[in-house]
Scaffold this active site. Structure first.
Site, PDB file in Angstrom:
ATOM      1  CG  ASP A 194     -48.007   4.862  41.472  1.00 20.38           C
ATOM      2  OD1 ASP A 194     -47.522   5.807  42.110  1.00 20.38           O
ATOM      3  OD2 ASP A 194     -48.660   3.940  42.010  1.00 20.38           O
ATOM      4  CD  GLU A 220     -51.397   5.970  41.565  1.00 23.59           C
ATOM      5  OE1 GLU A 220     -52.067   5.785  40.526  1.00 23.59           O
ATOM      6  OE2 GLU A 220     -51.287   5.102  42.444  1.00 23.59           O
ATOM      7  CD  GLU A 246     -50.850   4.615  46.619  1.00 24.00           C
ATOM      8  OE1 GLU A 246     -51.085   4.771  45.413  1.00 24.00           O
ATOM      9  OE2 GLU A 246     -50.189   3.681  47.077  1.00 24.00           O
ATOM     10  CG  ASP A 269     -57.040   1.685  49.900  1.00 24.35           C
ATOM     11  OD1 ASP A 269     -56.236   1.121  49.150  1.00 24.35           O
ATOM     12  OD2 ASP A 269     -57.851   1.065  50.635  1.00 24.35           O
ATOM     13  CD  GLU A 329     -54.494   0.589  41.849  1.00 26.86           C
ATOM     14  OE1 GLU A 329     -54.932   1.398  42.692  1.00 26.86           O
ATOM     15  OE2 GLU A 329     -53.276   0.421  41.621  1.00 26.86           O
TER      16      GLU A 329
HETATM   17 MG    MG Z   1     -50.064   4.096  43.724  1.00 25.00          MG
END
Ligand code: MG
Length: 379
Positions: A194, A220, A246, A269, A329
């Site tokens: 990420d 990511e 996100e 999210d 996650e």
């Molecule tokens: Mg992230």
């Protein structure tokens, strides 16, 4: 039955050790949660993802829409909150305020009807999920590689089957760290990276190609969330699946990501993008394009349990006798609020976390912890 109280709390905890990612450092965990109470004395809890003090102000803004209303009509209330904020912030933090209230209303509805939220949402396609460890952040000092290797090995020892690490220091350092972590954990553990949109397209392409040999589960936020065309182009240049979302909000934002073929994995999210109500709509949009959803999860046990119920309700993609698992996650960085705010505590058994079967989100919020971590700072 009607809503008689909407209370917001900003919880804060200073970290023992600061940690960093490609954009900045964390030295504090700061979370906005909301408690909604009815005239019958039932209450529901929600949480917003993002700047806690601003989310709190946003909840105050939508509060008049909620007072004296029937909490069971939660999707109608969602629409009125959206209408109240639409002219000022079509995307962003006010969506997180709506999200926090929406999660609290689902919790409340589940408690009133004595059903788990995922059953209320239409049913549980699965009873357990595979958590992946989010950690391996950057820290001060000269021995970052050794620290990351040790941390990654700890996650394997704890039973995690998948681990996500940060990249975004520099291409050369990222390659060295990814190689070291992959060698430390072996080939049976899934490893994701990420960058939190650290790179330009040219750099993201270079890094992707360089780390392809290390069997990367996904890359990511490789590029800026503003550059949909760069997401799309990167997917044509690497074999690593691309993940993102996100920083996206509401069905309209996610539609843009989907229409532009930006991602292989969509990371909504729930506590930021519009709550469980909107996340379900976003899941339907993703399904129409066959795009996998693995939600982004950050914050306390409230956000984590909202994600568990959401994942339980996502249709298998594709449907088959033994459908693929969906990951959740699971942030492993220091967070006293996450560890103490909700009961029962989050438990991993044989590499899985069970979907809660109690009513609402399936958790109790410890109000002593709310009091202990509450700030008095005004927005
Ligand atoms: Mg992230």
């Amino acid at each position: 039955m009607k809503i008689i109280q909407v209370e917001t709390f900003v919880l804060s905890n200073q970290l023992k050790e600061a940690f960093s990612f490609s954009q900045w450092s964390y030295s504090e965990r700061r979370i906005c949660i909301v408690k909604i109470t009815t005239d019958t004395g039932v209450c529901g809890w929600g949480e917003g993802y993002g700047p806690a003090d601003v989310i709190k102000a946003g909840i105050e803004l939508v509060k008049p829409v909620l007072m004296n209303q029937n909490p069971l009509e939660n999707e109608t209330l969602w629409f009125h909150m959206y209408r109240k904020t639409l002219d000022f912030a079509r995307r962003g933090v006010l969506a997180a305020s709506i999200s926090a209230v929406d999660v609290a209303l689902w919790d409340l509805k589940g408690k009133i009807l004595d059903l788990p939220v995922s059953v209320l949402m239409g049913g549980q396609h699965r009873k357990k999920v595979v958590p992946y460890a989010t950690g391996l952040y950057f820290s001060e000092g000269n021995n970052l590689k050794a620290k990351l290797v040790e941390e990654a090995k700890l996650y394997v020892k704890q039973g995690f089957k998948a681990i996500k690490m940060k990249v975004g220091l520099s291409i050369a350092e990222d390659i060295e760290l990814v190689k070291a972590v992959r060698e430390a954990i072996g080939n049976d553990i899934k490893l994701m990276v990420d960058s939190n949109h650290a790179y330009a397209l040219r750099e993201a392409t270079e890094l992707s190609r360089a780390i392809e040999p290390y069997n990367i589960g996904w890359f990511e936020e490789p590029v800026s969330p503003e550059y949909y065309h760069q997401y799309r182009e990167l997917r044509t240049k690497t074999t690593i699946p691309i993940a993102g979302g996100e920083c996206e909000y509401l069905r309209y934002g996610f539609q843009t990501l989907l229409e532009n073929d930006c991602v292989d994995i969509l990371q909504v999210d729930i506590c930021g993008a519009g709550g469980l109500s909107e996340a379900k709509r976003i899941a339907t949009l993703a399904n129409t394009r066959g795009v996998e959803i693995i939600p982004h999860v950050w914050g306390s046990g409230i956000a984590f349990h909202a994600a568990l119920h959401f994942i339980a309700n996502i249709e298998p993609l594709p449907g088959r006798l033994h459908p693929p698992e969906i990951y959740i996650e699971y942030d492993r960085t220091e967070n006293k609020i996450r560890e103490t705010l909700t009961q029962p505590s989050i438990e991993m058994k044989n590499g899985f976390i069970n979907i809660p079967q109690r009513s609402g989100l399936g958790i109790e919020v410890n109000e002593d912890v709310v009091r202990d971590f509450s700030t008095k700072i005004l927005v």
